[in-house]
Design a protein around this motif. Sequence first.
Motif, PDB file in Angstrom:
ATOM      1  N   LEU A  31      45.862  50.354  44.075  1.00 28.75           N
ATOM      2  CA  LEU A  31      44.833  49.378  44.421  1.00 28.75           C
ATOM      3  C   LEU A  31      43.448  50.005  44.362  1.00 28.75           C
ATOM      4  O   LEU A  31      42.507  49.412  43.812  1.00 28.75           O
ATOM      5  CB  LEU A  31      45.098  48.797  45.813  1.00 28.75           C
ATOM      6  CG  LEU A  31      46.313  47.870  45.947  1.00 28.75           C
ATOM      7  CD1 LEU A  31      46.563  47.522  47.407  1.00 28.75           C
ATOM      8  CD2 LEU A  31      46.111  46.601  45.144  1.00 28.75           C
ATOM      9  N   LEU A  35      40.915  48.574  41.564  1.00 30.73           N
ATOM     10  CA  LEU A  35      39.772  47.824  42.084  1.00 30.73           C
ATOM     11  C   LEU A  35      38.457  48.477  41.667  1.00 30.73           C
ATOM     12  O   LEU A  35      37.483  47.788  41.334  1.00 30.73           O
ATOM     13  CB  LEU A  35      39.852  47.704  43.606  1.00 30.73           C
ATOM     14  CG  LEU A  35      40.502  46.405  44.119  1.00 30.73           C
ATOM     15  CD1 LEU A  35      41.916  46.260  43.579  1.00 30.73           C
ATOM     16  CD2 LEU A  35      40.504  46.379  45.644  1.00 30.73           C
ATOM     17  N   VAL A  47      35.247  43.520  45.022  1.00 33.45           N
ATOM     18  CA  VAL A  47      36.595  43.183  44.564  1.00 33.45           C
ATOM     19  C   VAL A  47      37.511  43.273  45.777  1.00 33.45           C
ATOM     20  O   VAL A  47      37.476  44.283  46.500  1.00 33.45           O
ATOM     21  CB  VAL A  47      37.106  44.148  43.473  1.00 33.45           C
ATOM     22  CG1 VAL A  47      38.435  43.637  42.897  1.00 33.45           C
ATOM     23  CG2 VAL A  47      36.084  44.336  42.376  1.00 33.45           C
ATOM     24  N   THR A  48      38.296  42.248  46.008  1.00 33.24           N
ATOM     25  CA  THR A  48      39.184  42.223  47.176  1.00 33.24           C
ATOM     26  C   THR A  48      40.576  41.763  46.773  1.00 33.24           C
ATOM     27  O   THR A  48      40.725  40.836  45.964  1.00 33.24           O
ATOM     28  CB  THR A  48      38.645  41.275  48.263  1.00 33.24           C
ATOM     29  OG1 THR A  48      37.339  41.702  48.662  1.00 33.24           O
ATOM     30  CG2 THR A  48      39.564  41.267  49.491  1.00 33.24           C
ATOM     31  N   VAL A  49      41.580  42.417  47.338  1.00 30.57           N
ATOM     32  CA  VAL A  49      42.973  41.993  47.187  1.00 30.57           C
ATOM     33  C   VAL A  49      43.500  41.572  48.547  1.00 30.57           C
ATOM     34  O   VAL A  49      43.394  42.318  49.525  1.00 30.57           O
ATOM     35  CB  VAL A  49      43.854  43.130  46.625  1.00 30.57           C
ATOM     36  CG1 VAL A  49      45.332  42.747  46.698  1.00 30.57           C
ATOM     37  CG2 VAL A  49      43.470  43.431  45.186  1.00 30.57           C
ATOM     38  N   VAL A 132      43.504  37.935  44.148  1.00 26.92           N
ATOM     39  CA  VAL A 132      42.431  38.880  43.818  1.00 26.92           C
ATOM     40  C   VAL A 132      41.150  38.070  43.635  1.00 26.92           C
ATOM     41  O   VAL A 132      41.168  37.066  42.909  1.00 26.92           O
ATOM     42  CB  VAL A 132      42.719  39.660  42.519  1.00 26.92           C
ATOM     43  CG1 VAL A 132      41.575  40.638  42.239  1.00 26.92           C
ATOM     44  CG2 VAL A 132      44.028  40.405  42.612  1.00 26.92           C
ATOM     45  N   ALA A 154      45.475  40.750  37.982  1.00 25.45           N
ATOM     46  CA  ALA A 154      46.265  40.174  39.076  1.00 25.45           C
ATOM     47  C   ALA A 154      47.758  40.248  38.785  1.00 25.45           C
ATOM     48  O   ALA A 154      48.563  40.526  39.689  1.00 25.45           O
ATOM     49  CB  ALA A 154      45.846  38.723  39.314  1.00 25.45           C
ATOM     50  N   LEU A 157      48.891  43.811  39.402  1.00 23.99           N
ATOM     51  CA  LEU A 157      48.948  44.103  40.838  1.00 23.99           C
ATOM     52  C   LEU A 157      50.092  43.355  41.519  1.00 23.99           C
ATOM     53  O   LEU A 157      50.713  43.871  42.448  1.00 23.99           O
ATOM     54  CB  LEU A 157      47.618  43.734  41.497  1.00 23.99           C
ATOM     55  CG  LEU A 157      46.415  44.603  41.122  1.00 23.99           C
ATOM     56  CD1 LEU A 157      45.147  44.059  41.756  1.00 23.99           C
ATOM     57  CD2 LEU A 157      46.645  46.052  41.560  1.00 23.99           C
TER      58      LEU A 157
END
Length: 402
Positions: A31, A35, A47-49, A132, A154, A157
Amino acid sequence: MVEEQHGELRQRVLEAVTDGALAEFGLDKLLDVLLGRVRELFAVDTVTVLLLDATDERLVATAAVGLEEEVYQGVRVPVGVGFAGRVAARREPTVIADVNPSTVVNPLLWEHGLRVLLGVPMIAGGQLTGVVHVGSRSTRRFTDAEVESLQLVADRLALAAHAYRSRSERAAATMLQDSLLPTRLPTVPGWELAARYVPGADTGVGGDWYDVLPLPDRRLGLVIGDVVGKGLAAAVVMGRLRSALRAYALEFPDPADVLGKLDRKVSHFEQNTMATVGYAVVDTVSASLRMALAGHLPPVVAFPGRPAALADVAPGPPVGRSLAVHGRRSSTIDLPPGTLVALFTDGLVERRGATLDEGLARLLSTVEPAPAGTVCARIMATMVGAKAATDDIALLTARHTR
């Protein structure tokens, strides 16, 4: 020129997500690396997951670049609510061109000056694993190529998160199951005990369990159960049921009352839970067994000089969802010296390509009034053999020796 730039972006993103070095990373490192690459490739500020917690249908901020507070503060977003929640519910890319309190619910997004957001769903094996999203503090338009490229990220991930979660949940479920199953069966004068537990090859560790409870007044509790479901969630529920049943067993001598209390507890506090349970109390003085069933198959009883048979125990509905509206009943069986009782879960007798009756007939032909350990081993050799069972199996045998 624009077309070339878009093609170059897709190529660079594809190279980033298929980098062979990523295979060596754990999920956290993966990650962090991806990211960081996404932030640079898409020229965005954040950027966020957010990964899905399936137990309460919420997205949990798991990793972030440029907006680390989401992770530090434990942001959780219900599916269907807010920006990320809408992306998850729709399972399609979503863009917000004007970030403000009326368009998003997380104040961190507008407090950090974000003006535009693009979010895409993370899906693996047809299942949602998370979302994402990327954000920019300057006004911009996300192109179709950028949307498609972020979806590539995405997808990569999602596969990594799904694989990691499957491995970690299986490990956690195995540890939980091992901690809850009896490590050593009690020694009871005049009685032999033996047990086996095998996780299913298809389902992994789940909610099957057995238990042996030394009770006051020289009584012995025998428990067999199967929580509907599989994996860590079923194992956690199993642990709660096991603890509750143990507590009720000390307060109520009648197995029917114990299962009634367990049913009330599950129906009230765990409304999406269902389990089958068999609970028997052996009076070692009178050599009798009193048992109640909650949707579970009756045990096999083998008396000396007689063919093994399913015990004549009153049936009852499973535990959960307030199904036992008319109460529960117990049945009593005398156990003269030499008698063996085998309690089991349905994974022992259910097989693809064979009926339940065929499985039960095979089991009955295997059980005899012999030492508990010998019978336990013989049952597993006959019913399982050299082919892995597809479902969990729990087996508990008890024999009155004198």
